[in-house]
Design a protein around this motif. Structure first.
Motif, PDB file in Angstrom:
ATOM      1  N   TYR A   1      -2.860 -15.418 -11.993  1.00 28.94           N
ATOM      2  CA  TYR A   1      -3.147 -16.185 -10.774  1.00 28.94           C
ATOM      3  C   TYR A   1      -2.558 -15.523  -9.523  1.00 28.94           C
ATOM      4  CZ  TYR A   1      -3.383 -20.116  -7.545  1.00 28.94           C
ATOM      5  OH  TYR A   1      -3.642 -20.906  -6.457  1.00 28.94           O
ATOM      6  N   ASP A   2      -1.296 -15.106  -9.580  1.00 31.32           N
ATOM      7  CA  ASP A   2      -0.646 -14.506  -8.401  1.00 31.32           C
ATOM      8  C   ASP A   2      -1.346 -13.220  -7.966  1.00 31.32           C
ATOM      9  OD1 ASP A   2       1.178 -16.564  -8.365  1.00 31.32           O
ATOM     10  OD2 ASP A   2       2.767 -15.422  -9.352  1.00 31.32           O
ATOM     11  N   ASP A   3      -1.732 -12.384  -8.935  1.00 28.68           N
ATOM     12  CA  ASP A   3      -2.457 -11.153  -8.598  1.00 28.68           C
ATOM     13  C   ASP A   3      -3.854 -11.459  -8.077  1.00 28.68           C
ATOM     14  OD1 ASP A   3      -0.442  -9.336  -9.082  1.00 28.68           O
ATOM     15  OD2 ASP A   3      -1.037  -8.979 -11.161  1.00 28.68           O
ATOM     16  N   MET A   4      -4.489 -12.499  -8.591  1.00 29.41           N
ATOM     17  CA  MET A   4      -5.805 -12.907  -8.085  1.00 29.41           C
ATOM     18  C   MET A   4      -5.708 -13.260  -6.602  1.00 29.41           C
ATOM     19  SD  MET A   4      -7.615 -15.955  -7.193  1.00 29.41           S
ATOM     20  CE  MET A   4      -6.778 -17.245  -8.055  1.00 29.41           C
ATOM     21  N   LEU A   5      -4.669 -14.035  -6.227  1.00 25.99           N
ATOM     22  CA  LEU A   5      -4.497 -14.399  -4.817  1.00 25.99           C
ATOM     23  C   LEU A   5      -4.237 -13.177  -3.941  1.00 25.99           C
ATOM     24  CD1 LEU A   5      -2.401 -17.689  -4.991  1.00 25.99           C
ATOM     25  CD2 LEU A   5      -4.830 -17.427  -4.411  1.00 25.99           C
TER      26      LEU A   5
ATOM     27  N   GLY B   1      -6.854  -9.176   0.021  1.00 27.77           N
ATOM     28  CA  GLY B   1      -7.076  -7.780   0.394  1.00 27.77           C
ATOM     29  C   GLY B   1      -5.925  -6.858   0.057  1.00 27.77           C
ATOM     30  N   GLU B   2      -4.958  -7.349  -0.693  1.00 27.10           N
ATOM     31  CA  GLU B   2      -3.791  -6.544  -1.049  1.00 27.10           C
ATOM     32  C   GLU B   2      -4.056  -5.742  -2.323  1.00 27.10           C
ATOM     33  OE1 GLU B   2      -0.264  -8.999  -1.322  1.00 27.10           O
ATOM     34  OE2 GLU B   2      -1.040 -10.326   0.254  1.00 27.10           O
ATOM     35  N   ASP B   3      -3.427  -4.576  -2.416  1.00 26.33           N
ATOM     36  CA  ASP B   3      -3.440  -3.818  -3.652  1.00 26.33           C
ATOM     37  C   ASP B   3      -2.528  -4.536  -4.647  1.00 26.33           C
ATOM     38  OD1 ASP B   3      -4.960  -1.976  -2.271  1.00 26.33           O
ATOM     39  OD2 ASP B   3      -3.311  -0.570  -1.960  1.00 26.33           O
ATOM     40  N   ILE B   4      -2.789  -4.344  -5.933  1.00 20.46           N
ATOM     41  CA  ILE B   4      -1.936  -4.955  -6.953  1.00 20.46           C
ATOM     42  C   ILE B   4      -1.403  -3.879  -7.892  1.00 20.46           C
ATOM     43  CG2 ILE B   4      -3.083  -7.203  -6.835  1.00 20.46           C
ATOM     44  CD1 ILE B   4      -4.526  -6.463  -9.454  1.00 20.46           C
ATOM     45  N   GLU B   5      -0.313  -4.202  -8.575  1.00 15.08           N
ATOM     46  CA  GLU B   5       0.269  -3.261  -9.527  1.00 15.08           C
ATOM     47  C   GLU B   5      -0.623  -3.161 -10.755  1.00 15.08           C
ATOM     48  OE1 GLU B   5       4.358  -3.985 -10.477  1.00 15.08           O
ATOM     49  OE2 GLU B   5       4.873  -4.315  -8.377  1.00 15.08           O
TER      50      GLU B   5
ATOM     51  N   GLY C   1     -12.954 -16.647 -15.708  1.00 12.90           N
ATOM     52  CA  GLY C   1     -14.349 -16.223 -15.828  1.00 12.90           C
ATOM     53  C   GLY C   1     -14.906 -15.618 -14.560  1.00 12.90           C
ATOM     54  N   TYR C   2     -14.056 -15.351 -13.570  1.00 15.36           N
ATOM     55  CA  TYR C   2     -14.515 -14.911 -12.257  1.00 15.36           C
ATOM     56  C   TYR C   2     -14.243 -13.424 -12.033  1.00 15.36           C
ATOM     57  CZ  TYR C   2     -14.547 -19.914 -11.494  1.00 15.36           C
ATOM     58  OH  TYR C   2     -14.781 -21.256 -11.617  1.00 15.36           O
ATOM     59  N   PHE C   3     -15.276 -12.695 -11.660  1.00 11.69           N
ATOM     60  CA  PHE C   3     -15.102 -11.300 -11.286  1.00 11.69           C
ATOM     61  C   PHE C   3     -14.595 -11.227  -9.859  1.00 11.69           C
ATOM     62  CE2 PHE C   3     -18.228 -10.949 -14.700  1.00 11.69           C
ATOM     63  CZ  PHE C   3     -17.645  -9.962 -15.477  1.00 11.69           C
ATOM     64  N   LEU C   4     -13.554 -10.423  -9.651  1.00 12.44           N
ATOM     65  CA  LEU C   4     -12.946 -10.288  -8.330  1.00 12.44           C
ATOM     66  C   LEU C   4     -13.381  -9.019  -7.618  1.00 12.44           C
ATOM     67  CD1 LEU C   4      -9.325 -11.331  -9.355  1.00 12.44           C
ATOM     68  CD2 LEU C   4     -11.166 -12.794  -8.475  1.00 12.44           C
ATOM     69  N   GLY C   5     -14.030  -8.118  -8.346  1.00  7.62           N
ATOM     70  CA  GLY C   5     -14.484  -6.872  -7.750  1.00  7.62           C
ATOM     71  C   GLY C   5     -13.963  -5.670  -8.516  1.00  7.62           C
ATOM     72  N   CYS C   6     -14.148  -4.526  -7.912  1.00  2.29           N
ATOM     73  CA  CYS C   6     -13.794  -3.258  -8.528  1.00  2.29           C
ATOM     74  C   CYS C   6     -12.753  -2.567  -7.656  1.00  2.29           C
ATOM     75  CB  CYS C   6     -15.055  -2.402  -8.641  1.00  2.29           C
ATOM     76  SG  CYS C   6     -14.837  -0.853  -9.515  1.00  2.29           S
ATOM     77  N   GLY C   7     -11.687  -2.091  -8.286  1.00  2.00           N
ATOM     78  CA  GLY C   7     -10.656  -1.353  -7.574  1.00  2.00           C
ATOM     79  C   GLY C   7     -10.478   0.014  -8.215  1.00  2.00           C
ATOM     80  N   LYS C   8      -9.597   0.798  -7.621  1.00  2.25           N
ATOM     81  CA  LYS C   8      -9.333   2.131  -8.155  1.00  2.25           C
ATOM     82  C   LYS C   8      -7.842   2.282  -8.405  1.00  2.25           C
ATOM     83  CE  LYS C   8     -10.058   7.003  -7.531  1.00  2.25           C
ATOM     84  NZ  LYS C   8     -10.391   8.072  -6.615  1.00  2.25           N
ATOM     85  N   GLY C   9      -7.514   2.521  -9.671  1.00  2.00           N
ATOM     86  CA  GLY C   9      -6.119   2.658 -10.052  1.00  2.00           C
ATOM     87  C   GLY C   9      -5.643   4.096 -10.013  1.00  2.00           C
ATOM     88  N   ASN C  10      -4.347   4.252  -9.685  1.00  5.93           N
ATOM     89  CA  ASN C  10      -3.734   5.577  -9.684  1.00  5.93           C
ATOM     90  C   ASN C  10      -2.586   5.669 -10.690  1.00  5.93           C
ATOM     91  OD1 ASN C  10      -1.590   4.209  -8.548  1.00  5.93           O
ATOM     92  ND2 ASN C  10      -1.733   5.179  -6.539  1.00  5.93           N
TER      93      ASN C  10
ATOM     94  N   LYS D   1     -13.064  -7.001   4.545  1.00  6.81           N
ATOM     95  CA  LYS D   1     -12.236  -7.919   5.346  1.00  6.81           C
ATOM     96  C   LYS D   1     -12.909  -9.265   5.546  1.00  6.81           C
ATOM     97  CE  LYS D   1      -9.666  -4.382   7.769  1.00  6.81           C
ATOM     98  NZ  LYS D   1      -9.381  -3.730   9.036  1.00  6.81           N
ATOM     99  N   ASN D   2     -14.207  -9.278   5.724  1.00  5.89           N
ATOM    100  CA  ASN D   2     -14.892 -10.551   5.983  1.00  5.89           C
ATOM    101  C   ASN D   2     -15.023 -11.427   4.737  1.00  5.89           C
ATOM    102  OD1 ASN D   2     -16.800  -8.962   4.720  1.00  5.89           O
ATOM    103  ND2 ASN D   2     -18.486  -9.613   6.036  1.00  5.89           N
ATOM    104  N   ARG D   3     -14.615 -10.918   3.577  1.00  7.38           N
ATOM    105  CA  ARG D   3     -14.685 -11.699   2.333  1.00  7.38           C
ATOM    106  C   ARG D   3     -13.300 -12.084   1.810  1.00  7.38           C
ATOM    107  NH1 ARG D   3     -19.293  -9.617  -1.597  1.00  7.38           N
ATOM    108  NH2 ARG D   3     -19.028 -11.730  -2.327  1.00  7.38           N
ATOM    109  N   ARG D   4     -12.262 -11.726   2.538  1.00  2.00           N
ATOM    110  CA  ARG D   4     -10.900 -12.024   2.110  1.00  2.00           C
ATOM    111  C   ARG D   4     -10.507 -13.459   2.492  1.00  2.00           C
ATOM    112  NH1 ARG D   4      -8.158  -6.361   4.182  1.00  2.00           N
ATOM    113  NH2 ARG D   4      -9.418  -5.031   2.838  1.00  2.00           N
ATOM    114  N   ILE D   5      -9.568 -14.004   1.704  1.00  3.80           N
ATOM    115  CA  ILE D   5      -9.052 -15.323   2.061  1.00  3.80           C
ATOM    116  C   ILE D   5      -7.881 -15.151   3.018  1.00  3.80           C
ATOM    117  CG2 ILE D   5      -9.859 -16.440  -0.056  1.00  3.80           C
ATOM    118  CD1 ILE D   5      -6.987 -16.275  -1.121  1.00  3.80           C
TER     119      ILE D   5
END
Length: 135
Positions: free
Chosen positions: A84-88, A93-97, A110-119, A129-133
């Protein structure tokens, strides 16, 4: 960016996400953007070609949020279930660990949040930006 053929995209999706086939057609438009659509046989004026599916990047394919939903259960790998915390954080618009490397699809329940790129340390956020909470 070159225009993408459907077979080429399916091969990329197979390597990145384990997707073997797609149940729709794709159209490659400028700047590496790919749109998904279902053929329509009505004689109507076309204003736009489908739903934004994702973007061809130098190192792979980055799915849009809608692209994640369109593929849904077809995705077999590089999918990360977040808490939940990482979802928020993600929706702000924040990166997550995350230890993932390369493109990864994020999901909460059951909700897709999108696609990110991990390093290997963080997963970079691409939510527009227009889709962020704002909270």
């Amino acid at each position: 960016m070159r225009l993408m053929k459907e077979d080429d995209l399916i091969e990329i999706l197979r390597k990145q996400f384990g997707v073997e086939k797609i149940p729709f057609k794709i159209k490659s438009l400028g700047k590496g953007k790919i749109y998904a659509f279902m053929p329509c046989f009505l004689e109507i004026e076309e204003h736009h070609s489908g739903i934004y599916f994702g973007k061809i990047e130098k190192d792979g394919f980055r799915l849009s949020i809608e692209g994640c939903y369109l593929l849904g259960d077809l995705i077999k790998r590089n999918i990360k279930e977040v808490k939940y915390d990482d979802m928020l954080k993600w929706l702000r618009g924040e990166d997550i660990e995350g230890r993932e490397v390369g493109y990864v699809i994020l999901k909460w329940r059951g909700y897709f949040l999108g696609c990110g790129k991990g390093n290997g340390k963080f997963i970079r956020n691409f939510v527009p930006k227009n889709r962020r909470i704002r909270s």
